[in-house]
Design an enzyme around this catalytic site. Structure first.
Site, PDB file in Angstrom:
ATOM      1  N   PRO A 124       0.786  -1.235   0.000  1.00  0.00           N
ATOM      2  CA  PRO A 124       0.000   0.000   0.000  1.00  0.00           C
ATOM      3  C   PRO A 124       0.822   1.291   0.000  1.00  0.00           C
ATOM      4  O   PRO A 124       0.248   2.360   0.000  1.00  0.00           O
ATOM      5  CB  PRO A 124      -0.811  -0.111   1.290  1.00  0.00           C
ATOM      6  CG  PRO A 124       0.027  -0.966   2.192  1.00  0.00           C
ATOM      7  CD  PRO A 124       0.771  -1.922   1.304  1.00  0.00           C
ATOM      8  N   GLY A 125       2.145   1.199   0.018  1.00  0.00           N
ATOM      9  CA  GLY A 125       2.920   2.431  -0.153  1.00  0.00           C
ATOM     10  C   GLY A 125       3.981   2.699   0.902  1.00  0.00           C
ATOM     11  O   GLY A 125       4.634   3.743   0.855  1.00  0.00           O
ATOM     12  N   LYS A 127       7.084   1.563   1.609  1.00  0.00           N
ATOM     13  CA  LYS A 127       8.485   1.785   1.252  1.00  0.00           C
ATOM     14  C   LYS A 127       8.631   3.096   0.458  1.00  0.00           C
ATOM     15  O   LYS A 127       9.620   3.822   0.610  1.00  0.00           O
ATOM     16  CB  LYS A 127       9.043   0.602   0.451  1.00  0.00           C
ATOM     17  CG  LYS A 127       9.160  -0.682   1.255  1.00  0.00           C
ATOM     18  CD  LYS A 127      10.177  -0.564   2.365  1.00  0.00           C
ATOM     19  CE  LYS A 127      10.395  -1.857   3.141  1.00  0.00           C
ATOM     20  NZ  LYS A 127       9.210  -2.444   3.786  1.00  0.00           N
ATOM     21  N   CYS A 241       9.307  -9.622   4.637  1.00  0.00           N
ATOM     22  CA  CYS A 241       8.878  -9.678   6.039  1.00  0.00           C
ATOM     23  C   CYS A 241       8.746 -11.136   6.455  1.00  0.00           C
ATOM     24  O   CYS A 241       7.823 -11.499   7.160  1.00  0.00           O
ATOM     25  CB  CYS A 241       7.591  -8.896   6.253  1.00  0.00           C
ATOM     26  SG  CYS A 241       6.176  -9.565   5.354  1.00  0.00           S
TER      27      CYS A 241
HETATM   28  C1  LIG Z   1       5.208  -6.957   0.695  1.00  0.00           C
HETATM   29  S1  LIG Z   1       4.001  -6.325  -0.334  1.00  0.00           S
HETATM   30  C2  LIG Z   1       4.603  -4.709  -0.667  1.00  0.00           C
HETATM   31  C3  LIG Z   1       4.440  -3.748   0.472  1.00  0.00           C
HETATM   32  C4  LIG Z   1       4.809  -2.331   0.108  1.00  0.00           C
HETATM   33  N1  LIG Z   1       6.139  -2.251  -0.463  1.00  0.00           N
HETATM   34  C5  LIG Z   1       4.745  -1.404   1.298  1.00  0.00           C
HETATM   35  O1  LIG Z   1       5.792  -1.138   1.912  1.00  0.00           O
HETATM   36  O2  LIG Z   1       3.655  -0.934   1.629  1.00  0.00           O
HETATM   37  C6  LIG Z   1       4.323  -7.126  -1.858  1.00  0.00           C
HETATM   38  C7  LIG Z   1       3.508  -6.623  -3.023  1.00  0.00           C
HETATM   39  O3  LIG Z   1       3.895  -7.370  -4.185  1.00  0.00           O
HETATM   40  C8  LIG Z   1       2.754  -7.576  -4.989  1.00  0.00           C
HETATM   41  N2  LIG Z   1       2.983  -8.775  -5.826  1.00  0.00           N
HETATM   42  C9  LIG Z   1       2.437 -10.003  -5.711  1.00  0.00           C
HETATM   43  N3  LIG Z   1       2.891 -10.814  -6.679  1.00  0.00           N
HETATM   44  C10 LIG Z   1       3.732 -10.081  -7.426  1.00  0.00           C
HETATM   45  C11 LIG Z   1       4.511 -10.360  -8.573  1.00  0.00           C
HETATM   46  N4  LIG Z   1       4.534 -11.570  -9.137  1.00  0.00           N
HETATM   47  N5  LIG Z   1       5.261  -9.353  -9.079  1.00  0.00           N
HETATM   48  C12 LIG Z   1       5.267  -8.137  -8.518  1.00  0.00           C
HETATM   49  N6  LIG Z   1       4.554  -7.829  -7.424  1.00  0.00           N
HETATM   50  C13 LIG Z   1       3.798  -8.780  -6.889  1.00  0.00           C
HETATM   51  C14 LIG Z   1       1.615  -7.746  -4.008  1.00  0.00           C
HETATM   52  O4  LIG Z   1       0.387  -7.417  -4.629  1.00  0.00           O
HETATM   53  C15 LIG Z   1       2.001  -6.816  -2.877  1.00  0.00           C
HETATM   54  O5  LIG Z   1       1.364  -5.581  -3.021  1.00  0.00           O
END
Ligand SMILES: C[S@@+](CC[C@H](N)C(=O)[O-])C[C@H]1O[C@@H](n2cnc3c(N)ncnc32)[C@H](O)[C@@H]1O
Length: 309
Positions: A124-125, A127, A241
């Site tokens: 959701p944003g 990083k 995480c």
């Molecule tokens: C750990 S979360 C990111 C959290 C975000 N960076 C934050 O700090 O708020 C991982 C994200 O990767 C996305 N995701 C899932 N599969 C993916 C893929 N194959 N390629 C790229 N992103 C993907 C998910 O939808 C999710 O939003």
């Protein structure tokens, strides 16, 4: 995702502790946190919307305990509810996990403000907010493949007043073949999310080998595309995480072996967290460190001169 057979999650936990080569007291804290679900701790990132001298309207812990904490991040005292204040709804700050801040703090090592940055897995944003707290955003792309999550990312970006930011929804392989180069790429990868257990969130199967191996494969694929977007002299910050070495140190070792021209960078503020499972700079936070549920980060640099401007 596959789970261990009912009643055998203890074995999966034990196997994880062995793979992490934890000392007895560390193992105790991790297992306790996984069962009690009480290791989560929040942080707030002051947004670009907040004036320079802004302070949030609740009491915050002293940052002395957290020497790696980026300047515009605060840690609400236990018992405070930062999302209940009107300033939160007004976008003055963004609330996220303290461990997530620890991962993003590796960016403090960068000596120059990124001219073009890409957050490949952005929703959701969190990083992106941490990047904006540490550097002026000059030309930032926050990318999210999942449409529903992309909507939330867009709302958060607008609410917090992120400047010079475009929101996109391409797959990593599309970015990899786009020919676009960035001097900073963030890969906060989808992972098995084992640390969620320590926040009291149920995550069935997250300790099982199918979940871990499946995520590791996806992470390698995302990273092989992401490295193609890093300009010479640019950086890539990888974070998760989860605890499994297969999704952390081993994924990084794979990329360093497989892709020419990248090295892992020392992050002086995180030296105390150097992973014993890597023979290159890679950092691991665990519940016994007292900064939330834990996480992993590794900063890579592509050799060459940064001439993106
Ligand atoms: C750990 S979360 C990111 C959290 C975000 N960076 C934050 O700090 O708020 C991982 C994200 O990767 C996305 N995701 C899932 N599969 C993916 C893929 N194959 N390629 C790229 N992103 C993907 C998910 O939808 C999710 O939003």
């Amino acid at each position: 995702m596959s789970a261990d057979a009912p009643g055998t999650s203890g074995k999966a936990e034990q196997r994880l502790c062995e793979r992490l080569r934890l000392r007895e007291h560390e193992e105790e804290v991790l297992l306790h946190a996984m069962h009690a679900g009480d290791a989560g701790r929040q942080a707030v990132v002051l947004s670009p919307r907040a004036p320079k001298d802004y302070e949030p309207p609740f009491s915050c812990a002293s940052s002395e305990q957290f020497p790696w904490l980026p300047a515009r991040v605060r840690i609400p005292e236990v018992g405070e509810s930062p999302t209940r204040h009107a300033d939160h709804a007004a976008g003055m700050y963004y609330v996220l996990d303290l461990s997530s801040c620890w991962e993003g703090s590796a960016l403090s090592t960068l000596t120059q403000t990124p001219q073009r940055s890409l957050d490949l897995c952005a929703a959701p944003g969190g990083k992106t907010m941490l990047l904006a707290a540490q550097f002026e955003l000059r030309d930032h792309t926050a990318n999210e493949v999942n449409a529903a999550r992309r909507g939330i990312l867009r709302q958060n970006a607008e609410l917090c007043g992120l400047p010079n930011t475009r929101i996109t929804g391409l797959r990593p392989d599309q970015w990899g073949s786009s020919g676009e180069l960035f001097d900073l790429v963030l890969v906060d990868a989808p992972c098995s999310g084992q640390s969620l257990l320590c926040k009291g969130i149920k995550n069935p199967g997250c300790l099982g080998s199918a979940a871990v191996q499946g995520n590791a494969k996806r992470q390698r694929g995302i990273l092989l595309a992401a490295v193609r977007c890093v300009a010479p002299g640019g950086h890539l910050l990888y974070s998760t995480c989860t605890y499994a070495p297969e999704e952390n140190e081993r994924v990084m070792a794979y990329i360093l072996r497989r892709v020419d021209g990248f090295t892992a960078c020392e992050v002086p503020t995180l030296t105390a967290y150097q992973s014993a499972l890597a023979d290159f700079p890679a950092y691991r936070l665990l519940p016994h460190h007292g900064a939330g549920t834990g996480g992993f980060c590794c900063l890579l640099r592509r050799k060459g001169n940064n001439n993106i401007i």
